[in-house]
Design a protein around this motif. Sequence first.
Motif, PDB file in Angstrom:
ATOM      1  N   HIS A 253      -4.873   6.211  42.444  1.00 54.92           N
ATOM      2  CA  HIS A 253      -4.826   7.497  41.742  1.00 54.92           C
ATOM      3  C   HIS A 253      -5.431   7.317  40.333  1.00 54.92           C
ATOM      4  CE1 HIS A 253      -3.212  10.920  39.573  1.00 54.92           C
ATOM      5  NE2 HIS A 253      -3.008  11.482  40.746  1.00 54.92           N
ATOM      6  N   PRO A 254      -6.186   8.305  39.849  1.00 62.19           N
ATOM      7  CA  PRO A 254      -6.835   8.146  38.539  1.00 62.19           C
ATOM      8  C   PRO A 254      -5.870   7.766  37.412  1.00 62.19           C
ATOM      9  CG  PRO A 254      -7.696  10.084  39.655  1.00 62.19           C
ATOM     10  CD  PRO A 254      -6.590   9.566  40.533  1.00 62.19           C
ATOM     11  N   ALA A 255      -4.624   8.203  37.498  1.00 61.05           N
ATOM     12  CA  ALA A 255      -3.670   7.864  36.425  1.00 61.05           C
ATOM     13  C   ALA A 255      -3.406   6.355  36.395  1.00 61.05           C
ATOM     14  CB  ALA A 255      -2.359   8.630  36.624  1.00 61.05           C
ATOM     15  N   VAL A 256      -3.402   5.731  37.567  1.00 59.13           N
ATOM     16  CA  VAL A 256      -3.186   4.276  37.631  1.00 59.13           C
ATOM     17  C   VAL A 256      -4.392   3.560  37.024  1.00 59.13           C
ATOM     18  CG1 VAL A 256      -2.909   2.291  39.163  1.00 59.13           C
ATOM     19  CG2 VAL A 256      -1.742   4.450  39.694  1.00 59.13           C
ATOM     20  N   ILE A 257      -5.583   4.019  37.416  1.00 55.79           N
ATOM     21  CA  ILE A 257      -6.800   3.345  36.939  1.00 55.79           C
ATOM     22  C   ILE A 257      -6.914   3.491  35.423  1.00 55.79           C
ATOM     23  CG2 ILE A 257      -9.332   3.297  37.108  1.00 55.79           C
ATOM     24  CD1 ILE A 257      -7.728   2.321  39.636  1.00 55.79           C
ATOM     25  N   GLU A 258      -6.609   4.683  34.910  1.00 64.79           N
ATOM     26  CA  GLU A 258      -6.705   4.876  33.459  1.00 64.79           C
ATOM     27  C   GLU A 258      -5.663   4.009  32.735  1.00 64.79           C
ATOM     28  OE1 GLU A 258      -9.240   6.225  32.172  1.00 64.79           O
ATOM     29  OE2 GLU A 258      -8.570   6.137  30.091  1.00 64.79           O
ATOM     30  N   THR A 259      -4.504   3.820  33.351  1.00 66.25           N
ATOM     31  CA  THR A 259      -3.480   2.951  32.744  1.00 66.25           C
ATOM     32  C   THR A 259      -3.989   1.514  32.679  1.00 66.25           C
ATOM     33  OG1 THR A 259      -1.755   4.397  33.599  1.00 66.25           O
ATOM     34  CG2 THR A 259      -1.064   2.197  32.910  1.00 66.25           C
TER      35      THR A 259
END
Length: 391
Positions: A253-259
Amino acid sequence: MDPLIDALERELGRRRDQGLERRRRVVSSRAGPHARVDGAECLAFAGNDYLGLAGDPALARAAADAALAWGVGSTASHLVCGHYAPHETLESELAGYVAPTPGARAVTLSTGYLANLAIVSALADRETEIHADRLNHACLNDGALLARAKLVRYPHADAGALAARLAASRARRRVIATDAVFSMDGDIAPLARLAELAHEHDAWLVVDDAHGFGVLGGGRGTLAELGVSSPRIVLMGTLGKAAGVAGAFVAAHPAVIETIVQTARPYIYTTAAPPMLAQTLLASLGRIRAADDARAHLAALVARFRAGAAGLPWTLADSRTAIQPLIVGGAREASAVSAGLARRGLYVPAIRPPTVPAGTSRLRVSLSAAHGAGDVDRLLAALAAIARGDP
Ligand SMILES: Cc1ncc(COP(=O)(O)O)c(C=O)c1O
């Protein structure tokens, strides 16, 4: 004599005496099963080049072109000025290809080891429990150390035991971590059940698909093979095995990658892989997408090896993947079989503790689409000769 040096040498001597010393062999030929190792020609069943891409001439040409276009270094970490257009394109192509959840994004790192450290340290902290399969690759466990999280190991592939541990957990956060294809056993994790458990127990599911990407699921990997998808899944795949080059990706999920991009020390504090590698990996990804014939050939080699190895006195692991371990038992015995193969011009490494549990030392036979049926037959004949006690 220096007492510090003395202590190291005593410890090295102890490892030698126990048959645990490891030795680096020097390969002096282009990557591929027909290799020159320590100066001798041999047929190798040792690498993880499952599609035969590492020595592929067209990919080598793509790498040379990429070096001429982009130079050989990235000059800095991704967040300073080392993030190039080929990295960006590779990330978006990989995300669409492996898609562990709809709308997934991906980030690339220099190695799978670093990628696992990055994932675990981004998702976990001191108040997190990492529930890890006992046979996971060491780097997932090292991620727990970096995050100062609590590592809880569950019996291999035992979703029931994991469920009980998760139910009893009082941790503020939970992560389930598993190899998709186990690197020293070749078997596949029960990913569908693990994804259910991740939902039932509010946990992330980190899937290390180092040995499935490019091979299983028509190339997309083990999650695609099993039809598993979830926003809770954080998928890691390596690019130095079936992809034949080097590096790794995380797709989630993009939120994981951005984290990961914002917080993971193994991503932030290291020089980006050279853009020429990302450009070469784009060519490799094109080959992986079109490699159905190579995957079918590999599957036929696996079946041929398993049929022929069934009569040998060692235990053939329950694996349908390209990793086909023969469990010999003692470290010395496994080394002796490996040495017998080496005398016959075959290179199959013996894997011993601490990489595998004591008493399960093994020959890790690894098959590649670059092997032919005759290569597998030659290995089987040599193993049969060693089993008979031939010199
Ligand atoms: C299951 C697994 N995960 C991660 C890694 C590490 O990947 P890399 O070699 O790209 O560091 C490996 C092997 O090296 C592996 O077998």
